[in-house]
Design a protein around this motif. Structure first.
Motif, PDB file in Angstrom:
ATOM      1  N   PRO A 254      74.626 -31.985  64.108  1.00 57.12           N
ATOM      2  CA  PRO A 254      74.005 -32.089  65.425  1.00 57.12           C
ATOM      3  C   PRO A 254      73.053 -30.950  65.729  1.00 57.12           C
ATOM      4  CG  PRO A 254      76.369 -32.426  65.544  1.00 57.12           C
ATOM      5  CD  PRO A 254      76.078 -31.885  64.173  1.00 57.12           C
ATOM      6  N   GLN A 255      72.184 -31.206  66.690  1.00 58.89           N
ATOM      7  CA  GLN A 255      71.237 -30.192  67.135  1.00 58.89           C
ATOM      8  C   GLN A 255      71.949 -29.073  67.882  1.00 58.89           C
ATOM      9  OE1 GLN A 255      68.453 -31.128  70.440  1.00 58.89           O
ATOM     10  NE2 GLN A 255      66.894 -30.835  68.890  1.00 58.89           N
ATOM     11  N   SER A 256      72.971 -29.423  68.645  1.00 56.50           N
ATOM     12  CA  SER A 256      73.699 -28.420  69.417  1.00 56.50           C
ATOM     13  C   SER A 256      75.080 -28.199  68.815  1.00 56.50           C
ATOM     14  CB  SER A 256      73.840 -28.876  70.869  1.00 56.50           C
ATOM     15  OG  SER A 256      74.592 -30.066  70.934  1.00 56.50           O
ATOM     16  N   ALA A 257      75.647 -27.037  69.123  1.00 53.22           N
ATOM     17  CA  ALA A 257      76.989 -26.702  68.657  1.00 53.22           C
ATOM     18  C   ALA A 257      78.011 -26.975  69.753  1.00 53.22           C
ATOM     19  CB  ALA A 257      77.047 -25.231  68.255  1.00 53.22           C
ATOM     20  N   PRO A 258      79.264 -27.179  69.383  1.00 58.95           N
ATOM     21  CA  PRO A 258      80.302 -27.328  70.411  1.00 58.95           C
ATOM     22  C   PRO A 258      80.516 -26.014  71.155  1.00 58.95           C
ATOM     23  CG  PRO A 258      81.084 -28.019  68.230  1.00 58.95           C
ATOM     24  CD  PRO A 258      79.804 -27.281  68.028  1.00 58.95           C
ATOM     25  N   VAL A 259      80.891 -26.118  72.423  1.00 55.36           N
ATOM     26  CA  VAL A 259      81.367 -24.988  73.195  1.00 55.36           C
ATOM     27  C   VAL A 259      82.853 -25.203  73.398  1.00 55.36           C
ATOM     28  CG1 VAL A 259      81.157 -23.658  75.330  1.00 55.36           C
ATOM     29  CG2 VAL A 259      79.131 -24.748  74.339  1.00 55.36           C
ATOM     30  N   ILE A 260      83.669 -24.173  73.128  1.00 52.12           N
ATOM     31  CA  ILE A 260      85.121 -24.298  73.154  1.00 52.12           C
ATOM     32  C   ILE A 260      85.701 -23.274  74.125  1.00 52.12           C
ATOM     33  CG2 ILE A 260      87.236 -24.057  71.780  1.00 52.12           C
ATOM     34  CD1 ILE A 260      85.632 -24.934  69.335  1.00 52.12           C
ATOM     35  N   VAL A 261      86.691 -23.696  74.896  1.00 52.23           N
ATOM     36  CA  VAL A 261      87.407 -22.809  75.808  1.00 52.23           C
ATOM     37  C   VAL A 261      88.905 -22.970  75.576  1.00 52.23           C
ATOM     38  CG1 VAL A 261      88.051 -22.471  78.226  1.00 52.23           C
ATOM     39  CG2 VAL A 261      85.643 -22.666  77.595  1.00 52.23           C
ATOM     40  N   ASP A 262      89.600 -21.856  75.433  1.00 52.41           N
ATOM     41  CA  ASP A 262      91.058 -21.866  75.315  1.00 52.41           C
ATOM     42  C   ASP A 262      91.683 -21.417  76.631  1.00 52.41           C
ATOM     43  OD1 ASP A 262      91.129 -22.755  72.717  1.00 52.41           O
ATOM     44  OD2 ASP A 262      91.208 -20.754  71.843  1.00 52.41           O
ATOM     45  N   LEU A 263      92.662 -22.179  77.107  1.00 49.24           N
ATOM     46  CA  LEU A 263      93.366 -21.877  78.354  1.00 49.24           C
ATOM     47  C   LEU A 263      94.815 -21.541  78.048  1.00 49.24           C
ATOM     48  CD1 LEU A 263      91.952 -24.879  80.435  1.00 49.24           C
ATOM     49  CD2 LEU A 263      91.083 -22.530  80.389  1.00 49.24           C
ATOM     50  N   SER A 264      95.389 -20.664  78.854  1.00 45.92           N
ATOM     51  CA  SER A 264      96.752 -20.195  78.567  1.00 45.92           C
ATOM     52  C   SER A 264      97.810 -21.208  78.917  1.00 45.92           C
ATOM     53  CB  SER A 264      97.021 -18.885  79.315  1.00 45.92           C
ATOM     54  OG  SER A 264      96.894 -19.087  80.708  1.00 45.92           O
ATOM     55  N   SER A 265      97.557 -22.043  79.939  1.00 48.82           N
ATOM     56  CA  SER A 265      98.586 -22.977  80.384  1.00 48.82           C
ATOM     57  C   SER A 265      98.708 -24.141  79.438  1.00 48.82           C
ATOM     58  CB  SER A 265      98.261 -23.486  81.779  1.00 48.82           C
ATOM     59  OG  SER A 265      99.185 -24.482  82.149  1.00 48.82           O
ATOM     60  N   GLU A 266      99.931 -24.471  79.091  1.00 46.60           N
ATOM     61  CA  GLU A 266     100.161 -25.645  78.242  1.00 46.60           C
ATOM     62  C   GLU A 266     100.746 -26.794  79.050  1.00 46.60           C
ATOM     63  OE1 GLU A 266     102.437 -24.575  74.868  1.00 46.60           O
ATOM     64  OE2 GLU A 266     101.004 -23.073  74.163  1.00 46.60           O
ATOM     65  N   SER A 267     100.972 -26.569  80.324  1.00 48.87           N
ATOM     66  CA  SER A 267     101.530 -27.640  81.158  1.00 48.87           C
ATOM     67  C   SER A 267     100.447 -28.641  81.485  1.00 48.87           C
ATOM     68  CB  SER A 267     102.093 -27.060  82.454  1.00 48.87           C
ATOM     69  OG  SER A 267     101.055 -26.514  83.230  1.00 48.87           O
TER      70      SER A 267
END
Length: 268
Positions: A254-267
Motif C-alpha cells: 500500500p501507499q500508506s502504512a498502518p497506524v497502531i495504538v496499544d491500550l492498557s485496558s483489556e476489558s
C-alpha cells in the motif's frame, strides 16, 4: 488491546499483504479505508479464516464502489454490533463512515472527503470537505459527550504539521480548524499525544506520494475519548508494511502504512 487504521488502497489486491500483517501484528480492531470492493466482492471469508469478522460499508456502483470503509474485529472479541452505516446527513457521495460496538468500545472507520480539485476546482473541493467535516462534527458531538471508550480511526485528509498553505488542499487553515472542532468535542489524537510524551519518537510521518519511499502521512489518525487517552501505552507508524515484505515476493504494497495504538485496558 491493539487498535489500528490502514488506508489499504484496494483490499483484494492487497489481501495477502493484509493477512500477513494481521498474523504478525495481531491487532484486535482495525479500521480500513479505500477498500475499493463491492459488498459481495469483499473478502469476508478469507478474513474470517485469518481470525477476523468484517463489517463493510460500500456504495456499490459508485466510483471505486464509493471508496469503501470497513472494520475488522478479532473473532475472540465480543461479536460486533453495527451502530451506524454512513454518516447521517451526508450529502457527499461515497462510503466514508461506519461505527461498531465491540463490547464497551465504540469504534468508527472514517474516510474524509478529499474533494478532488482537478474536478471541482480548489474552492469547490475545499467547500465539499468542510461541509463533510461539519457533518462529522455534528454526529460525533452526539456520541462522545459521555465518559466512555470511543475511537475514530481513519484518513482525515488534513495535514496539521508545518505552515498552513492557503491554496493547497489538505494544508489549509480552514481544514485544520474543521478537524480541530472535532477534536474539541473531547477527542485526543493518540499518536500525537504519544509523540509529545516521548519527543525522541519523532513524527514517524513523511507526507508524499512516492511509492518507492517508506512514507505515510498525518492524514491518518486514531482519535480517542478521555477514557481511551488514559489507557494509551504506545503508538507508532508501522513502516515495515510500507515496503516489500520478506516472504511475499511480487506482492503489491500500500501507499500508506498502518497506524497502531496499544491500550492498557483489556476489558471489552
Amino acid at each position: 488491546m491493539r487498535v489500528a487504521t490502514w488506508c489499504i488502497g484496494g483490499i483484494n489486491s492487497k489481501l495477502r499483504y493484509l493477512r500477513h500483517w494481521l498474523d504478525e501484528r495481531k491487532p484486535d480492531v482495525v479500521a480500513l479505508q479505500k477498500t475499493f470492493a463491492a459488498t459481495d466482492h469483499f473478502p469476508k471469508e478469507a478474513l474470517r479464516q485469518a481470525g477476523y469478522e468484517s463489517v463493510v460499508h460500500a456504495r456499490d456502483g459508485e466510483f471505486q464502489n464509493g471508496w469503501g470503509v470497513a472494520v475488522l474485529v478479532r473473532e475472540t472479541l465480543p461479536k460486533p454490533k453495527i451502530l451506524q452505516i454512513g454518516l447521517p446527513g451526508q450529502s457527499d457521495p461515497g462510503a466514508r463512515f461506519v461505527t461498531l460496538a465491540v463490547g464497551d468500545l465504540e469504534f468508527s472507520s472514517v474516510y474524509a472527503v478529499y474533494g478532488n480539485p482537478a474536478v471541482n476546482r480548489f474552492e469547490g473541493a475545499l467547500k465539499r470537505k468542510i461541509a463533510w467535516m461539519k457533518q462529522l462534527h455534528e454526529h460525533v458531538g452526539k456520541r462522545t459527550n459521555l465518559p466512555r471508550r470511543c475511537v475514530l480511526a481513519g484518513d482525515f485528509n488534513v495535514v496539521s504539521e508545518g505552515p498552513a498553505l492557503p491554496k493547497t488542499l489538505n494544508y489549509t487553515s480552514r481544514e485544520r480548524d474543521a478537524l480541530g472542532d472535532v477534536l474539541r468535542l473531547g477527542l485526543w489524537d493518540l499518536y500525537d499525544l504519544h509523540r509529545r510524551r516521548n519527543p525522541d519518537v519523532g513524527t514517524g510521518f513523511n507526507y508524499g506520494f512516492n511509492t518507492r519511499q517508506p512514507a505515510t502521512s498525518r492524514l491518518h489518525r486514531i482519535l480517542g475519548t478521555e477514557v481511551v487517552k488514559d489507557q494509551l501505552r504506545d503508538a507508532w507508524v508501522d513502516l515495515e508494511y510500507r515496503k516489500a515484505v520478506k516472504g511475499l515476493p511480487g506482492c503489491a504494497w500500500p501507499q500508506s502504512a498502518p497506524v497502531i495504538v496499544d491500550l492498557s485496558s483489556e476489558s471489552i
